[in-house]
Design a protein around this motif. Structure first.
Motif, PDB file in Angstrom:
ATOM      1  N   ARG A 153       0.895  -1.140   0.166  1.00 36.91           N
ATOM      2  CA  ARG A 153      -0.026   0.287  -0.079  1.00 36.91           C
ATOM      3  C   ARG A 153       1.055   1.293  -0.031  1.00 36.91           C
ATOM      4  NH1 ARG A 153      -5.118  -0.106   4.152  1.00 36.91           N
ATOM      5  NH2 ARG A 153      -5.599  -2.122   3.761  1.00 36.91           N
ATOM      6  N   GLY A 193      -4.402  11.786  -3.840  1.00 28.84           N
ATOM      7  CA  GLY A 193      -3.719  11.943  -2.836  1.00 28.84           C
ATOM      8  C   GLY A 193      -2.206  11.208  -2.416  1.00 28.84           C
ATOM      9  N   ALA A 203      -6.118  13.945  -1.635  1.00 27.78           N
ATOM     10  CA  ALA A 203      -6.683  12.719  -0.944  1.00 27.78           C
ATOM     11  C   ALA A 203      -8.330  13.180  -0.632  1.00 27.78           C
ATOM     12  CB  ALA A 203      -6.240  12.563   0.441  1.00 27.78           C
ATOM     13  N   GLN A 253      -3.551   9.787   0.657  1.00 28.39           N
ATOM     14  CA  GLN A 253      -4.680   8.643   1.015  1.00 28.39           C
ATOM     15  C   GLN A 253      -4.525   7.896   2.177  1.00 28.39           C
ATOM     16  OE1 GLN A 253      -4.355   5.548  -2.020  1.00 28.39           O
ATOM     17  NE2 GLN A 253      -4.823   7.330  -3.713  1.00 28.39           N
ATOM     18  N   ALA A 307       1.067   3.876  -2.883  1.00 31.36           N
ATOM     19  CA  ALA A 307       0.806   5.292  -2.679  1.00 31.36           C
ATOM     20  C   ALA A 307       2.161   6.268  -3.314  1.00 31.36           C
ATOM     21  CB  ALA A 307       0.443   5.488  -1.232  1.00 31.36           C
ATOM     22  N   GLY A 353     -10.138  12.077  -3.768  1.00 28.62           N
ATOM     23  CA  GLY A 353     -10.042  10.692  -4.311  1.00 28.62           C
ATOM     24  C   GLY A 353      -8.549  10.249  -4.849  1.00 28.62           C
ATOM     25  N   LEU A 395      -5.495  10.111   5.128  1.00 21.91           N
ATOM     26  CA  LEU A 395      -6.826  10.172   5.142  1.00 21.91           C
ATOM     27  C   LEU A 395      -7.494   8.785   5.995  1.00 21.91           C
ATOM     28  CD1 LEU A 395      -9.445  11.865   4.663  1.00 21.91           C
ATOM     29  CD2 LEU A 395      -9.651  10.715   2.383  1.00 21.91           C
ATOM     30  N   GLN A 396      -6.865   7.685   5.619  1.00 26.17           N
ATOM     31  CA  GLN A 396      -7.213   6.248   5.985  1.00 26.17           C
ATOM     32  C   GLN A 396      -7.030   6.492   7.501  1.00 26.17           C
ATOM     33  OE1 GLN A 396      -5.133   2.781   5.097  1.00 26.17           O
ATOM     34  NE2 GLN A 396      -6.225   1.656   6.794  1.00 26.17           N
ATOM     35  N   THR A 426      -0.630  15.420  -0.955  1.00 25.87           N
ATOM     36  CA  THR A 426      -1.341  14.800  -0.099  1.00 25.87           C
ATOM     37  C   THR A 426      -2.832  15.403   0.110  1.00 25.87           C
ATOM     38  OG1 THR A 426      -0.540  16.313   1.747  1.00 25.87           O
ATOM     39  CG2 THR A 426       0.687  14.483   1.583  1.00 25.87           C
TER      40      THR A 426
END
Lengths: 224, 235
Positions: free
Chosen positions: A26, A174, A169, A178, A30, A172, A181-182, A166
Motif C-alpha cells: 500500500r 492523494g 486525497a 490517501q 501510494a 480521491g 486520510l485512512q 497529500t
C-alpha cells in the motif's frame, strides 16, 4: 481497517510494525502515485514557465499580467480550487493537476525571470558582438546563465508540490495523502504517521536529487 | 449555468446567514483561529529572524527552515496533532502555528541581513546604540520583507485552516468538507468561493498594511518585496 478500531480504547501505539510489514505494498503504491502526480505537475509547469518567463523578461506587457494572474491563482487554497473545479473536471487527475501545475508555474516563472534579469548586460553585448542571433543568444548564452535560478525554482516547486499532493486525497487521489486520510477515518495511527514521514522524506530526497542534478548541469553554480 | 444559479440561491437563502453553521459564524471561526496562529507564530518567529538577520548569523538555518516547512504535509501534521490532543482548537492552532513560523523567520532574516552595511556604519557613526540602530534604522528598512513574511504566513494559515474541518474544526472549510461528504455540490462550491475570497482578502489587506508601514523614503528605492519574498504554500 478493523485493526484500528480494536486498539482505539487502549493506548494505541504510533506504529504497529506487524501491520506495516504486511501492508508494505500500500505504501509503495501510494508513493508511486505521489511521485507521478508530482512529476507531471512540475514537468508541465516547467514547459509553461520557460517560454512565459522569457516573454516576461522581455516585455513588461507580459510580465505584469502573468504575475497578477498566477499570483491570484497561487493565493487560492488548493482545497478550494479543487472544489471549484469539480463541476467542470470532476474527481479526476485533471482537477488535481490544474491546481498543482498552476502553483508550480508561479514559483518557477519568478525564478526564470530573476535568472534572465540577472544576466550581465556585458555578456549580452559580447554575445551580440560575436554575431549571435537573438534566438541563439537566448538558447546558448542567456538560458544557461539563468539555469541556477531556474533549478532553484524547480526545487522549491517540487518540494511544495510533494506537500500539496497529500491534499488531493479529498478528491480521491492523494498518493501518500490517501493513507493519511485512512489514518484519520479509521482512527489508526500507523498509516497516518508512516505516510506523513514518507512524504517529508520524499520531499527531502527529491530536493537532494535535484541539487545533485544542478551540480552536474551547472557546475559553476556551487552554493547557489 | 445551473451551477451558478444554485450558487446564487445558496448565498441568497437567509438560513445560510444565521445560526452556528451560518456564514458570519464560520467567518469568525476561520478568522479567529487564523489570527491566533499567526499572532503566536509571529511572537516566536519574528524575534528569531530579526536577531539572526541583524547579526548575519545562522543564515543557512534561517533559510532552510522554510524548505523544511514546505516539505511538511499540512494535512498529515493536522491529523497527527488531532491524534495527540484530541478534539478542539488546540491541535488546530498548534499545527497552524508551526506552519506560520518558517516564512516569517526566513523573510525577516533576509530583510535584516540585506540592510546595506554602509547604512549600519553611518548609524553607528551618528552615535546610535545597537538596540536603537536595530529598531530605528534596520527594522524600518526591512519592513517590506518582514511584512511580506507575515503576509505569506497569514495567507497560508487561512488556507490551511480550511483543512481543519477534516479534524472537526469550524471555519469555511466545514462547507467544503460537509459538501463533499453530503454530495451537496452547491455547498461545496459556495465554501470554495468563500475560502478563496477570504485568502485573497487576507493577501490584499496585508499588502495594503505593508504599504502603509513602509517608510516613505524607501518606497521608491525598494524593488517589489512580493517578488523577492520566499514563496511558501502548504495548502
Amino acid at each position: 481497517m478493523a485493526t484500528g478500531l480494536f486498539l482505539q480504547a487502549e493506548e494505541q501505539p504510533w506504529i504497529l510494525w506487524d501491520w506495516l510489514f504486511t501492508h508494505l505494498s500500500r505504501f509503495t503504491d501510494a508513493m508511486q502515485q505521489h511521485v507521478e502526480l508530482t512529476f507531471i505537475a512540475v514537468a508541465i509547469a516547467l514547459v509553461i514557465s520557460i517560454p512565459l518567463g522569457v516573454g516576461a523578461h522581455r516585455w513588461r506587457s507580459v510580465r505584469n499580467p502573468a504575475y497578477v494572474v498566477f499570483g491570484i491563482f497561487y493565493t487560492i487554497p488548493s482545497i478550494a480550487l479543487f472544489a471549484l473545479l469539480i463541476p467542470y473536471t470532476g474527481l479526476s487527475i485533471t482537477t488535481a493537476e490544474i491546481g498543482l501545475v498552476g502553483y508550480s508555474v508561479l514559483i518557477i516563472l519568478r525564478n526564470v525571470v530573476v535568472g534572465l534579469d540577472s544576466v550581465p548586460p556585458d555578456v549580452i553585448d559580447a554575445a551580440n558582438g560575436m554575431g549571435y542571433r537573438p534566438m541563439a543568444r537566448l538558447m546558448r548564452v542567456e538560458l544557461p546563465l539563468a539555469l541556477p535560478a531556474i533549478f532553484a525554482g524547480v526545487r522549491i516547486a517540487t518540494v511544495t508540490t510533494i506537500g500539496l499532493v497529500t491534499i488531493t486525497a479529498v478528491i480521491g487521489l492523494g498518493g501518500l495523502g490517501q493513507l493519511i486520510l485512512q489514518g484519520l477515518v479509521d482512527d489508526f495511527r500507523t498509516p497516518l504517521v508512516v505516510a506523513t514521514a514518507l512524504s517529508v522524506a520524499l520531499a527531502l530526497v527529491a530536493d537532494l536529487l535535484l541539487a545533485g542534478m544542478q551540480r552536474l548541469a551547472v557546475p559553476w553554480s556551487r552554493g547557489a | 449555468m445551473a451551477a451558478i444559479e444554485s450558487l446564487f440561491k445558496w448565498f441568497a437563502a437567509p438560513s445560510h446567514w444565521s445560526g452556528p453553521d451560518g456564514i458570519p459564524t464560520r467567518l469568525l471561526e476561520h478568522i479567529q483561529i487564523s489570527a491566533e496562529a499567526v499572532a503566536i507564530g509571529a511572537v516566536i518567529a519574528l524575534p528569531i529572524g530579526i536577531v539572526l538577520g541583524h547579526y548575519g548569523r545562522l543564515g543557512n538555518l534561517a533559510i532552510n527552515v522554510s524548505n523544511v516547512g514546505r516539505a511538511l504535509p499540512s494535512f498529515g501534521i493536522l491529523v497527527i496533532a488531532f491524534q495527540i490532543f484530541g478534539l478542539g482548537d488546540l491541535p488546530i492552532i498548534l499545527s497552524l502555528t508551526a506552519l506560520a513560523i518558517p516564512p516569517m523567520v526566513t523573510n525577516s532574516y533576509v530583510g535584516l541581513s540585506e540592510v546595506d552595511p554602509d547604512i549600519k556604519d553611518a548609524a553607528r557613526g551618528m552615535g546610535y546604540r545597537e538596540l536603537a540602530q536595530l529598531l530605528r534604522v534596520e527594522l524600518p528598512l526591512a519592513v517590506p520583507l518582514v511584512m511580506a513574511g507575515i503576509r505569506t504566513s497569514a495567507v497560508q494559515v487561512v488556507a490551511t485552516a480550511t483543512l481543519a474541518a477534516l479534524i472537526a474544526g469550524g471555519g469555511f472549510g466545514r462547507y467544503i468538507i460537509d459538501g463533499l461528504a453530503q454530495y451537496d455540490y452547491t455547498k461545496l462550491f459556495a465554501g470554495a468561493v468563500l475560502v478563496a475570497f477570504l485568502a485573497l482578502a487576507t493577501e490584499l489587506s496585508l499588502a495594503g498594511l505593508e504599504r502603509l508601514l513602509t517608510p516613505r523614503g524607501i518606497r521608491l528605492v525598494k524593488v517589489n518585496a512580493t517578488r523577492r519574498a520566499t514563496t511558501f504554500k502548504t495548502a
